[in-house]
Design an enzyme around this catalytic site. Structure first.
Site, short mmCIF file in Angstrom:
data_model
loop_
_atom_site.label_atom_id
_atom_site.label_comp_id
_atom_site.label_asym_id
_atom_site.label_seq_id
_atom_site.Cartn_x
_atom_site.Cartn_y
_atom_site.Cartn_z
N ASP A 34 3.84 2.08 4.41
CA ASP A 34 3.70 2.65 3.33
C ASP A 34 2.13 2.70 2.55
OD1 ASP A 34 3.55 4.25 0.38
OD2 ASP A 34 5.97 3.60 -0.14
N HIS A 35 1.97 3.41 2.62
CA HIS A 35 0.60 2.92 2.94
C HIS A 35 0.23 2.84 0.62
CE1 HIS A 35 -3.90 2.15 3.40
NE2 HIS A 35 -4.14 3.62 3.64
N ARG A 36 1.20 3.26 0.18
CA ARG A 36 1.11 2.71 -1.56
C ARG A 36 0.56 1.02 -1.76
NH1 ARG A 36 5.76 6.50 -3.96
NH2 ARG A 36 6.81 5.56 -1.80
#
Ligand code: CAO
Length: 445
Positions: A415-417
């Site tokens: 998850d790039h967040r």
């Protein structure tokens, strides 16, 4: 003594399930703990065992029936119980003439039909809408008719704010949600909700009539397929994910594994997956953000101080993910035994819901089948998943020459967040190094 078998509480929030196969017939003699029937709920398939040895005297359900928790589904006349304890209220008064004991008729000899295969079709009248209501372990409090309306309108019910007591969702709430969303669309776009979710509309476009072009057939979705579709669509539409690829040279590890299995007297085979569980658990200790969950409502990251690792298991009924709890505290041998047992029971549909809950990270090993690489989908609310493809001999340049090496391809989706690209690359490199030089793991894990 007669024992009534009721549908047990399977898991929090589960109110009913579908009978997928009745394993006994009236007249059958059953042992204690013998499976009487299998029930599919929106969380798992559970086997309902006989509480006592005895004879089945009544079966009230059949394959495909929807049954509520607590409903009586079967009766067993127990055998081997102390007769002085059983049916005491039916003892004749002292001095009364004792009537002949009523003996239930013997079952018809050998008239039992072979059990039909599990049927997933349900009659319309019996259906108690069991549409999956789970999202991140929350339950949408809505009546089946409301959920049906939401489905018809293409609304994700988890995104509807209920106006009733305890947040209960009514039909007006669903209609209001559609109205508001359409107004927002008309005024130039829908802003993501505070939950970080999508706009809640997952309507399917109308399908063409495929039978126009040739013969077709249909089959109802199993609960597992419905749940998989729901969680994959949710993850895909809400998590901005990236996949990082790397390769580990595993010839030494493979040699050790084969040697170990050759010498081992244990039934449990040491597999690459069990080794990966150990390595990933150690990696999660070193990189805790990969074992976290994002809470956008509270604006915080939740770190789990335990390493519960899910392993994707391919079953004839679809993908299931049993979870190995506290993998970081267990040795590879223990993990191998546990994984073999869990995978076997997963394929036999004998997992309890608790054995599929609480995972913080997943390993999906497709290497036994083949393939160079793939992009696994992060399973919300987790933030990372490791895909494993087939280890193959390859020429690798060592600075002076090409040498033959057994390379294991790994694909890490995250998850790039929550996770930056550099952290993703470091995490996966760490795993590769631990596989190539297990001493590295012992030093740092
Ligand atoms: N590379 C090369 N060979 C591999 C391998 C890999 N990555 N992984 C397994 N193998 C080999 C094993 O060594 C074994 O060979 P031997 O019998 O010679 O030892 C053979 O393939 C079969 O392995 P296995 O399946 O018995 O054992 P496992 O622990 O490696 O896998 C499990 C267990 C449960 C992960 C696997 O059975 C499974 O279900 N995989 C599918 C998972 C899946 O569907 N994922 C997709 C999810 S969608 O993202």
């Amino acid at each position: 003594m007669k024992h009534e078998i009721t549908v047990p509480e399977v898991s929090e929030g589960v109110t009913a399930g579908t009978v997928i196969s009745v394993s006994v017939a009236v007249g059958d003699q059953v042992e204690e703990d013998q499976t009487l029937l299998e029930l599919e709920t929106d969380k798992a398939v559970v086997a309902i065992p006989a509480p006592v040895p005895g004879r089945v005297t009544e079966i009230k359900v059949t394959d495909g029936d929807e049954v509520a928790i607590g409903a009586v589904i079967m009766s067993i006349e127990a055998t081997g119980e102390d007769p002085s304890e059983a049916e005491t209220e039916k003892q004749p008064p002292i001095g009364a003439i004792e009537p002949e004991a009523e003996i239930p008729p013997d079952p018809e000899p050998e008239t039992k039909e072979p059990l039909p295969p599990p049927v997933y079709q349900q009659s319309k009248e019996q259906v108690l809408d069991l549409t999956p209501v789970r999202r991140d372990d929350q339950v949408a409090p809505a009546a089946p008719s409301v959920r049906r309306l939401a489905r018809e309108l293409g609304v994700d019910i988890y995104q509807v704010q209920g106006s009733g007591p305890g947040g209960r969702i009514c039909e007006d709430d669903v209609r209001a949600f559609v109205r508001n969303t359409m107004q927002q669309l008309a005024s130039g776009g829908v802003s993501p909700l505070a939950t970080g979710g999508a706009n809640g509309l997952h309507a399917q476009r109308p399908l063409p009539d495929f039978s126009k072009w040739g013969e077709i057939s249909t089959e109802p979705l199993s609960k597992i397929r419905e749940l998989t579709a729901d969680s994959m669509a949710y993850a895909w539409s809400t998590i901005p994910m990236v996949t990082q690829y790397d390769k580990a040279g595993v010839e030494d590890l493979e040699e050790f594994r084969k040697e170990y299995n050759y010498r081992s007297t244990s039934d449990a085979k040491l597999t690459m997956t069990a080794i990966l569980v150990k390595v990933c658990a150690a990696a999660l200790k070193t990189f805790p953000q990969f074992n976290s969950s994002l809470d956008l409502v509270r604006k915080e990251l939740i770190f789990k101080h335990y390493q519960h690792i899910g392993v994707a298991v391919d079953t004839p009924n679809g993908l299931l993910v049993p979870v190995i709890k506290d993998a970081g505290d267990k040795g590879v041998e223990e993990l191998a035994v546990e994984l073999n047992d869990l995978a076997e029971r997963t394929r036999q549909r004998k997992l309890t819901p608790a054995e599929m809950e609480g995972g913080g990270f997943i390993i999906s090993n497709l290497g036994g089948i083949g393939g160079d690489a793939f992009t696994p989908i992060v399973y919300a609310p987790q933030v990372a998943i490791l895909g494993v493809s087939k280890a193959e001999m390859q020429p690798v340049w060592n600075g002076r020459e090409f040498e033959p090496r057994l390379m294991l391809p790994l694909s890490l989706s995250y998850d790039h967040r929550v996770i930056d690209g550099a952290a993703g690359a470091r995490f996966l490199r760490w795993i590769c190094q631990a596989l190539e030089q297990p001493l590295h793991l012992a030093m740092k894990g």
